[in-house]
Design an enzyme around this catalytic site. Structure first.
Site, PDB file in Angstrom:
ATOM      1  N   ALA A 254       0.860  -1.256   0.010  1.00  0.00           N
ATOM      2  CA  ALA A 254      -0.055  -0.046   0.018  1.00  0.00           C
ATOM      3  C   ALA A 254       0.837   1.270   0.004  1.00  0.00           C
ATOM      4  CB  ALA A 254      -0.921   0.038   1.257  1.00  0.00           C
ATOM      5  N   CYS A 262       4.028   3.130 -17.638  1.00  0.00           N
ATOM      6  CA  CYS A 262       3.194   1.822 -18.418  1.00  0.00           C
ATOM      7  C   CYS A 262       2.027   1.638 -17.603  1.00  0.00           C
ATOM      8  CB  CYS A 262       4.274   0.569 -18.268  1.00  0.00           C
ATOM      9  SG  CYS A 262       5.545   0.766 -19.200  1.00  0.00           S
TER      10      CYS A 262
END
Ligand code: UDX
Ligand code: UDX
Length: 434
Positions: A254, A262
């Site tokens: 997280a 990308c």
């Protein structure tokens, strides 16, 4: 030994060409950007990628690796032409294929011998057929023996050389399996799994892989946000989840969410493909929305802790979209800076490698020489990119320099107990138990 031409010397093209040269092939890398090619001819790297400069130098010295702007000399005698040019996002998320088209047309204009055209750039499903049509149309009644093969890249910036030399798999797609098998020969020295399928399936494997990785990250960020409200620690949740072999621990960190050249481009392109063909990609849309919100949540946390962001000074450590790269494309740090500036905050920032790229676009940010200059007089310190060198910074010195000892650790890099014992107010991501 094969003769290979690589078109595009970006993060993917330069690594691909250099690694193929390292494997003993004769490689010519072409780029249409004279600055890039002139730099490469003088041994200057256009990008930061650990280990690349040395590998380029070794292969140039060994006369296996060449650089040019000239398509004629780049393609002379080539058996393989890899297209690794940029495929940036278009207006509503579709992949902009103008550079792929330009490369295909140049190949069609110049080559008069059998050649394999390999799409290394990430291109929408169906592009392989489109490239073949471009070449056929461009040739008109001049016959050319060629085939198009999809060979998507799975290189992570910062570990691209290792990802090339020790891949989990190589994916090859073509309507003509023998052509795919000829490209497979180039990868044989890697002794890795080589999957051969059709063009569209190979193109979809790339998008599905990146979209799934982005989904994992948005998932753990959503769980992290719940942990903040429910008093749990998302790092330990991820650890507990990851012990399940079906889940695994990778890509469950997280933080401020995913960025780079990308994931954002590829998830948007996949969503666009789906909508264009009548599928409603609810999951992809949620994955992107969670990612957008993760950046806004960081700003909200700072606003809540400070009362207001107007006229506050926020120090930001890390500008690149992830460690070990100088790439700031769609970096969470950059978007958060813009959001903070929009609310009247003053930003001072430092990054170990991305300062040149930052200077080109961050005109309203004070670019510092060190983490300590970033902390000087700051009302809060945000860790945006988890560079190793930030792991052990001297917090006693930070404490002396900072105006207000408030830390938002955007990548859960630092130790809450240590910082609390030093008198800092510490906020992490998904750290509901502190
Ligand atoms: C590339 C692909 O764009 C992307 O789809 C894939 O997912 C990753 O590989 P990247 O290598 O990061 O991305 O591209 P970029 O860093 O933008 O470099 C592209 C290079 O191609 C640039 O050096 C550019 O000058 C060059 N280029 C562009 C050409 O040589 N010819 C052109 O016509 C256009
Ligand atoms: C990605 C894919 O990993 C690679 O296979 C593909 O070829 C190109 O795109 P890259 O974009 O270089 O590679 O970086 P990656 O390491 O995947 O990280 C992407 C983003 O996700 C970064 O912004 C990173 O900070 C973030 N991330 C990654 C998380 O937020 N949490 C994680 O657990 C992992």
């Amino acid at each position: 030994m094969s003769k290979i031409c690589v078109i595009g010397t970006g993060y993917v093209g330069l690594v691909t060409g250099t690694c193929f040269a390292e494997l003993g092939n004769q490689v010519t890398c072409l780029d249409t950007d004279p600055v890039r090619i002139n730099g490469l001819l003088q041994g200057q790297m256009p990008i930061y990628e650990p280990g690349l400069e040395q590998l380029v130098e070794q292969n140039v010295q060994a006369k296996r690796l060449h650089f040019t702007q000239d398509y004629q000399s780049a393609l002379e005698g080539a058996e393989y032409a890899f297209i690794a040019v940029g495929t940036p996002s278009g207006v509503d998320g579709e992949a902009d294929l103008q550079y792929v088209k330009a490369a295909a047309e140049s190949i069609a204009d110049i080559v008069d011998f059998p050649i394999l055209v390999i799409n290394k750039s990430t291109v929408p499903v169906g592009t392989g057929d489109w490239v073949a049509d471009i070449i056929r149309r461009r040739r008109g009644n001049r016959p050319l023996e060629f085939a198009v093969v999809s060979n998507p890249e799975f290189l992570r910036e910062g570990s691209a050389i290792n990802d090339f030399m020790a891949p989990d798999r190589v994916v090859l797609g073509s309507e003509d399996r023998s052509s795919a098998n000829r490209v497979a020969e180039l990868y044989k020295p890697l002794r890795c799994t080589i999957m051969v399928t059709d063009l569209r399936t190979a193109e979809m494997i790339k998008y599905a892989s990146n979209a799934f990785l982005a989904t994992r990250i948005s998932f753990i960020n959503e769980i992290g946000n719940m942990c903040e409200d429910l008093g749990a620690d998302v790092r330990e949740v991820a650890q507990g989840m990851g012990l399940d072999k079906r889940i695994g621990r990778h890509f469950l960190d997280a933080g401020l969410g995913w960025g780079g050249s990308c994931f954002p481009k590829d998830v948007k392109a996949l969503e666009h493909m789906a909508v264009l063909h009548g599928t409603q990609p609810q999951l992809l849309q949620a994955v992107m929305e969670i990612n957008r919100n993760q950046r806004r949540r960081a700003v909200m946390k700072l606003r809540k802790a400070l009362g207001t962001l107007n006229e506050k000074t926020i120090g930001i450590l890390g500008i690149s979209f992830k460690p070990n790269t100088d790439d700031i494309r769609d970096s969470a740090a950059v978007e958060i800076m813009h959001l903070l500036i929009n609310e009247g905050a003053h930003i001072q920032a430092y990054d170990p490698q991305a300062m040149d790229n930052a200077a080109k676009v961050l005109k309203k940010v004070k670019l510092c020489e060190s983490p300590y200059e970033v902390a000087e007089g700051a009302d809060a310190l945000l860790l945006a990119t988890e560079w190793n060198e930030f792991k052990q910074i001297d917090f006693a010195k930070i404490k002396e320099l900072i105006r207000n000892p408030l830390i938002l650790d955007g990548r859960n890099l630092w130790d809450y107990d240590l910082l609390k014992s030093m008198g800092f107010t510490y906020m992490g991501i998904g750290r509901g138990n502190n």
